[in-house]
Design a protein around this motif. Structure first.
Motif, short mmCIF file in Angstrom:
data_model
loop_
_atom_site.label_atom_id
_atom_site.label_comp_id
_atom_site.label_asym_id
_atom_site.label_seq_id
_atom_site.Cartn_x
_atom_site.Cartn_y
_atom_site.Cartn_z
N LEU A 64 41.11 -125.25 -62.41
CA LEU A 64 41.82 -124.32 -63.03
C LEU A 64 41.04 -123.57 -63.60
N SER A 65 39.80 -123.16 -64.30
CA SER A 65 38.93 -122.96 -64.44
C SER A 65 38.79 -122.44 -63.67
N LEU A 66 38.12 -122.37 -62.86
CA LEU A 66 37.75 -121.42 -61.95
C LEU A 66 38.23 -120.32 -61.29
N ALA A 67 39.96 -121.03 -61.10
CA ALA A 67 41.06 -119.93 -60.34
C ALA A 67 41.82 -119.18 -62.22
N ALA A 68 40.99 -119.14 -62.48
CA ALA A 68 42.03 -118.58 -64.15
C ALA A 68 40.79 -117.22 -64.17
N GLY A 69 39.33 -117.49 -63.55
CA GLY A 69 38.38 -116.58 -63.75
C GLY A 69 38.58 -115.59 -62.36
N VAL A 70 39.40 -116.34 -60.77
CA VAL A 70 39.04 -115.82 -60.42
C VAL A 70 40.48 -114.69 -60.04
N ALA A 71 41.31 -115.25 -61.07
CA ALA A 71 42.78 -114.57 -61.56
C ALA A 71 42.67 -112.85 -62.56
N ALA A 72 41.49 -113.19 -63.20
CA ALA A 72 41.26 -112.80 -64.77
C ALA A 72 40.58 -111.22 -64.07
N ALA A 73 39.33 -111.75 -62.89
CA ALA A 73 38.66 -111.07 -62.89
C ALA A 73 39.29 -110.10 -61.68
N GLU A 74 40.60 -110.60 -60.46
CA GLU A 74 41.37 -109.67 -59.84
C GLU A 74 41.90 -108.53 -60.81
N ALA A 75 42.76 -109.35 -61.76
CA ALA A 75 43.55 -108.42 -62.82
C ALA A 75 42.90 -107.17 -63.20
N CYS A 76 41.68 -107.62 -63.94
CA CYS A 76 40.90 -106.53 -64.70
C CYS A 76 40.24 -105.39 -63.47
N GLY A 77 40.04 -105.86 -62.36
CA GLY A 77 39.79 -105.26 -60.44
C GLY A 77 38.54 -104.44 -61.66
N ASP A 78 38.13 -103.62 -60.54
CA ASP A 78 37.34 -102.37 -60.21
C ASP A 78 35.47 -103.01 -60.20
N GLY A 79 34.92 -104.19 -60.09
CA GLY A 79 33.14 -103.90 -61.07
C GLY A 79 33.48 -104.94 -61.75
N VAL A 80 34.77 -106.35 -62.16
CA VAL A 80 34.36 -107.03 -62.97
C VAL A 80 34.41 -108.22 -62.05
N ARG A 81 32.65 -108.94 -62.02
CA ARG A 81 33.08 -110.03 -61.61
C ARG A 81 32.95 -111.22 -62.46
N LEU A 82 32.43 -112.34 -61.94
CA LEU A 82 32.39 -113.78 -62.30
C LEU A 82 30.73 -114.12 -62.42
N LYS A 83 30.42 -115.03 -63.59
CA LYS A 83 29.07 -115.38 -64.21
C LYS A 83 29.46 -117.50 -63.98
N TRP A 84 29.04 -117.96 -63.68
CA TRP A 84 29.41 -119.69 -63.41
C TRP A 84 29.67 -119.99 -65.08
N PRO A 85 29.91 -120.85 -65.41
CA PRO A 85 31.64 -121.18 -65.02
C PRO A 85 32.54 -120.01 -65.05
N ASN A 86 32.36 -119.50 -65.50
CA ASN A 86 33.90 -118.12 -65.67
C ASN A 86 33.18 -117.32 -66.92
N ASP A 87 32.73 -116.67 -66.93
CA ASP A 87 32.70 -115.22 -67.85
C ASP A 87 32.98 -114.04 -66.52
N LEU A 88 33.86 -113.15 -67.30
CA LEU A 88 33.77 -112.30 -66.91
C LEU A 88 32.84 -110.61 -66.87
N MET A 89 32.18 -110.31 -66.04
CA MET A 89 31.06 -109.76 -66.49
C MET A 89 31.31 -108.37 -65.73
#
Ligand code: BT5
Length: 204
Positions: A64-89
């Motif tokens: 769930l932690s990774l899934a939530a990161g994926v969902a949040a990065a997609e929702a934020c859109g262009d240029g937002v990526r993921l740093k392990w475990p789940n920071d939005l960068m």
């Protein structure tokens, strides 16, 4: 049993505690937290009205932690990526974070995203709060029930950690090496070792 609810609060110590009392599908959103929490007793700080601060009540999922990161990065859109475990960068700066707390019959996914202000060294995401909330809700509904293999593949695509040389602080020692992959449990593989919890520092 009552159905899912959307609870909007002007101010609250933390949205996580309010969400614990609600059924799956609910969300708690606030303008301000007086005791916003990160992982490991750390604080999450955001001046009133400057951030998206929400807790979603979701079904449990092994990643769930990774899934939530994926969902949040997609929702934020262009240029937002993921740093392990789940920071939005955004580039090398943190724009948001995710805190997953698992209960017996559900999980509480807390998401904080900086919109119009950020602490020194942190970044913002250029989005309207209500639109971002709706997009997050839709993407979380999808990713929180996705096949684990699909979550892992999408996380790999959105990652800024894989392929980097990183430093991980483990109990009693420091591990440095290339972050090669994430394994089926979501652990980060660094120089052949599987790290299931902790913080990584991207080197160079
Ligand atoms: C996180 O923890 O990144 C998870 C943050 C989750 C916050 C949401 S807001 C809604 C819900 N209700 C809550 O009470 N919490 C959730 P962690 O990986 O432990 O990172 C925490 C660290 O990030 C802090 O120690 C600071 O260094 C840094 N930090 C604090 N506020 C920040 C901000 N606004 N932007 C960027 N970094 C921040």
């Amino acid at each position: 049993m009552e159905g899912p609810r959307t609870v909007r609060l002007d101010s609250v110590p933390s949205t996580q505690e309010v969400a614990r009392e609600l059924p799956i599908g609910s969300v708690v959103v606030t303008d301000h937290q007086s005791a916003g929490r990160g992982r490991l007793d750390r604080r999450w700080e955001a001046p009133p009205g400057t951030a998206l601060l929400a807790s979603f009540v979701l079904p449990r999922h092994p990643l769930l932690s990774l899934a939530a990161g994926v969902a949040a990065a997609e929702a934020c859109g262009d240029g937002v990526r993921l740093k392990w475990p789940n920071d939005l960068m955004v580039d090398t700066r943190k724009a948001g974070g995710i805190l997953v707390e698992v209960m017996q019959d559900k999980a509480i996914v807390g998401i904080g995203i900086n919109l119009t202000a950020a602490p020194a060294g942190a970044a913002t995401v250029n989005q309207q709060r209500d639109a971002l909330l709706e997009s997050l809700r839709a993407r979380l509904a999808r990713w929180s029930v996705a096949e684990p293999s699909a979550v892992l593949d999408r996380w790999r695509e959105l990652s800024v950690t894989l392929g980097r040389t990183v430093r991980v602080e483990l109990p009693g020692r420091v591990l440095e090496g290339v972050a090669e992959d994430i394994d089926d449990t979501g652990a980060l593989v660094v120089a052949g070792e599987h790290v299931s919890a902790g913080d990584v520092i991207h080197l160079r």
